[in-house]
Motif scaffolding. Structure first.
Motif, PDB file in Angstrom:
ATOM      1  N   GLN A  52       3.801  10.630  -9.222  1.00 31.55           N
ATOM      2  CA  GLN A  52       3.289  10.763 -10.580  1.00 31.55           C
ATOM      3  C   GLN A  52       2.023  11.629 -10.655  1.00 31.55           C
ATOM      4  O   GLN A  52       1.336  11.606 -11.669  1.00 31.55           O
ATOM      5  CB  GLN A  52       2.987   9.370 -11.144  1.00 31.55           C
ATOM      6  N   ASP A  53       1.726  12.357  -9.566  1.00 30.10           N
ATOM      7  CA  ASP A  53       0.567  13.249  -9.522  1.00 30.10           C
ATOM      8  C   ASP A  53      -0.735  12.480  -9.716  1.00 30.10           C
ATOM      9  O   ASP A  53      -1.623  12.901 -10.462  1.00 30.10           O
ATOM     10  CB  ASP A  53       0.704  14.364 -10.563  1.00 30.10           C
ATOM     11  N   ARG A  54      -0.837  11.327  -9.032  1.00 29.26           N
ATOM     12  CA  ARG A  54      -2.078  10.551  -9.010  1.00 29.26           C
ATOM     13  C   ARG A  54      -2.523  10.381  -7.565  1.00 29.26           C
ATOM     14  O   ARG A  54      -1.851  10.819  -6.632  1.00 29.26           O
ATOM     15  CB  ARG A  54      -1.867   9.166  -9.648  1.00 29.26           C
ATOM     16  N   LEU A  55      -3.662   9.708  -7.363  1.00 25.78           N
ATOM     17  CA  LEU A  55      -4.173   9.472  -6.011  1.00 25.78           C
ATOM     18  C   LEU A  55      -3.773   8.115  -5.468  1.00 25.78           C
ATOM     19  O   LEU A  55      -3.611   7.948  -4.267  1.00 25.78           O
ATOM     20  CB  LEU A  55      -5.702   9.600  -5.998  1.00 25.78           C
ATOM     21  N   GLY A  56      -3.638   7.116  -6.341  1.00 28.14           N
ATOM     22  CA  GLY A  56      -3.333   5.784  -5.862  1.00 28.14           C
ATOM     23  C   GLY A  56      -4.559   5.125  -5.256  1.00 28.14           C
ATOM     24  O   GLY A  56      -5.705   5.574  -5.462  1.00 28.14           O
ATOM     25  N   ALA A 104       2.010   6.938  -6.734  1.00 30.79           N
ATOM     26  CA  ALA A 104       0.925   7.799  -7.187  1.00 30.79           C
ATOM     27  C   ALA A 104       1.229   9.268  -6.902  1.00 30.79           C
ATOM     28  O   ALA A 104       1.027  10.132  -7.761  1.00 30.79           O
ATOM     29  CB  ALA A 104      -0.380   7.381  -6.505  1.00 30.79           C
ATOM     30  N   ARG A 105       1.717   9.559  -5.707  1.00 28.33           N
ATOM     31  CA  ARG A 105       1.986  10.956  -5.362  1.00 28.33           C
ATOM     32  C   ARG A 105       3.107  11.533  -6.216  1.00 28.33           C
ATOM     33  O   ARG A 105       3.058  12.696  -6.628  1.00 28.33           O
ATOM     34  CB  ARG A 105       2.353  11.065  -3.874  1.00 28.33           C
ATOM     35  N   TRP A 127       0.838  -1.210   0.000  1.00 27.14           N
ATOM     36  CA  TRP A 127       0.000   0.000   0.000  1.00 27.14           C
ATOM     37  C   TRP A 127       0.868   1.254   0.000  1.00 27.14           C
ATOM     38  O   TRP A 127       0.609   2.198  -0.758  1.00 27.14           O
ATOM     39  CB  TRP A 127      -0.899  -0.017   1.234  1.00 27.14           C
ATOM     40  N   LEU A 128       1.906   1.273   0.833  1.00 28.48           N
ATOM     41  CA  LEU A 128       2.759   2.454   0.930  1.00 28.48           C
ATOM     42  C   LEU A 128       3.467   2.748  -0.394  1.00 28.48           C
ATOM     43  O   LEU A 128       3.527   3.904  -0.837  1.00 28.48           O
ATOM     44  CB  LEU A 128       3.791   2.236   2.043  1.00 28.48           C
TER      45      LEU A 128
END
Length: 408
Positions: A68-72, A65-66, A58-59
């Protein structure tokens, strides 16, 4: 009240002593009770390592995501923290498919070896001053030895799958892991040399000043070579999907594939723990000697910082070609590791004869070693730039005639 305070300071040994007293009070022989406690402790440590992978997955997905400017993951549980559990259920219920012609025994043994080789390293990792599996006086040699078990699992997986793509992945595993173990062992010898012991817990005790300040080049090389041994990007040619599909694990499905997955994530965090233990003082910190539970917190905090760098390296750097990867090992890391080891040994001997040690004169000791590391790095950069300039010298002579396009 004093007993409760001692239990809060060191709850792991407090629980172990309580169970030991309970078993011996029931009439069990002390040797048998001690052996049973060691067996239970090993099982708890393995279970903790496997459960830690759930958090790591999860981490890592959140960090990717962060960056790559995503939320995950953000749907199942708070901040998506429970997303790994449906993934586990899915992989547990998938069908097991064994390819025709596979060698059954090594084919099924390979995933177990991939995980057990990583878990075996935890046996000598001191989580605090009193919490550790075994305080071996050859702990560093043990780490090098059991680290080869995971490599053996990868080789068995590629060989036994009866698949040429898997076999190519296994051959790449041999060339990559065996070659990168050479500079890794040389880098490991530097903290052994500085602490004058091969015991992992003794190396932690010797770090009144973190060894990364004394030998930063060795710490950097150890982290790089360990990541290459795991087979993570940019060293992930063992499973280059653009060339050999999934490499050595292409014929695995269900939980067998999941065990390789677990082994990779756990190995990545294990090298972070090793880096923190050998170069960042391990469990040492304020009041860690009196409060062993604080030592566990300090160790995992340092390991988390190293793990962040490992994840950042994986997400930021492109994949190497196989020739680039081997050239980087044999032409850069191995000669540099040899020079660092020999110069560190020579400087350590000179400082010891001059009665300048980490305990008697820490500032002078650290500054001398830092200066030596800076000189080695500057010399390496000078050689690299000189070689690059020689390659760029134009050939003097008659210019090559240009082709004249034919008239229409």
């Amino acid at each position: 009240m004093n007993d409760f305070l001692e239990f809060v300071k060191d709850p792991v040994n407090g629980i172990a002593n309580w169970i030991f007293g309970l078993l011996t009070g029931w009439g069990m022989a002390p040797d048998l009770a001690g052996g049973l406690l060691k067996l239970v402790g090993a099982g708890v440590m393995c279970l903790f390592g496997l459960m830690l992978v759930i958090v790591l997955i999860w981490l890592e997905r959140k960090l990717y995501a962060r960056i790559q400017d995503r939320l995950g993951p953000n749907r199942v549980g708070w901040w998506g923290i429970l997303q790994t559990f449906p993934d586990m259920v899915k992989i547990f219920t998938k069908e097991y498919i064994t390819p025709k012609g596979a060698d059954i025994v090594p084919y099924n043994l390979a995933p177990i070896l991939a995980v057990s080789g990583v878990l075996a390293v935890w046996a000598v990792l001191p989580l605090s001053s009193t919490i550790y599996g075994a305080d071996l006086n050859v702990g560093v040699l043990y780490i090098v030895g059991v680290g080869a078990i995971g490599s053996l699992g990868i080789i068995l997986a590629g060989w036994a799958s009866n698949n040429k793509y898997a076999l190519v992945g296994a051959f790449r595993a041999v060339s990559q892991m065996v070659s990168y173990e050479v500079p890794m062992v040389l880098a490991l010898l530097v903290p052994v040399l500085l602490a004058r012991t091969m015991g992992v817990n003794s190396i932690v005790h010797a770090q009144s000043v973190w060894f990364i300040l004394v030998a930063p080049l060795a710490a950097l090389m150890f982290m790089l070579t360990s990541q290459a041994e795991v087979g993570r990007a940019p060293f992930d040619l063992l499973e280059a999907e653009s060339e050999i599909v999934a490499g050595f694990q292409v014929e695995y499905s269900g939980l067998k594939f999941g065990m390789f997955f677990v082994g990779e994530f756990l190995h990545a965090f294990t090298i972070s723990l090793l880096t923190a233990t050998l170069f960042l003082g391990g469990w040492r910190g304020p009041w860690a000697q009196e409060w062993p539970i604080l030592g566990v917190f300090y160790l995992f905090l340092k390991a988390a910082a190293v793990y962040f760098l490992v994840v950042l390296m994986r997400i930021a750097l492109p994949r190497f070609r196989i020739d680039q990867m081997l050239n980087f090992n044999w032409k850069v890391l191995t000669p540099l590791a040899l020079v660092v080891l020999m110069v560190t040994a020579l400087v350590e001997k000179i400082l010891f004869d001059a009665n300048i040690t980490l305990q008697s004169a820490p500032l002078g000791y650290v500054l001398v070693h830092l200066a030596i590391n800076a000189l080695i790095f500057a010399g390496y950069l000078w050689l690299a730039l000189s070689n690059q300039k020689q390659r760029e010298i134009p050939v003097v002579g008659k210019p090559r005639p240009t082709a004249v396009p034919p008239k229409p």
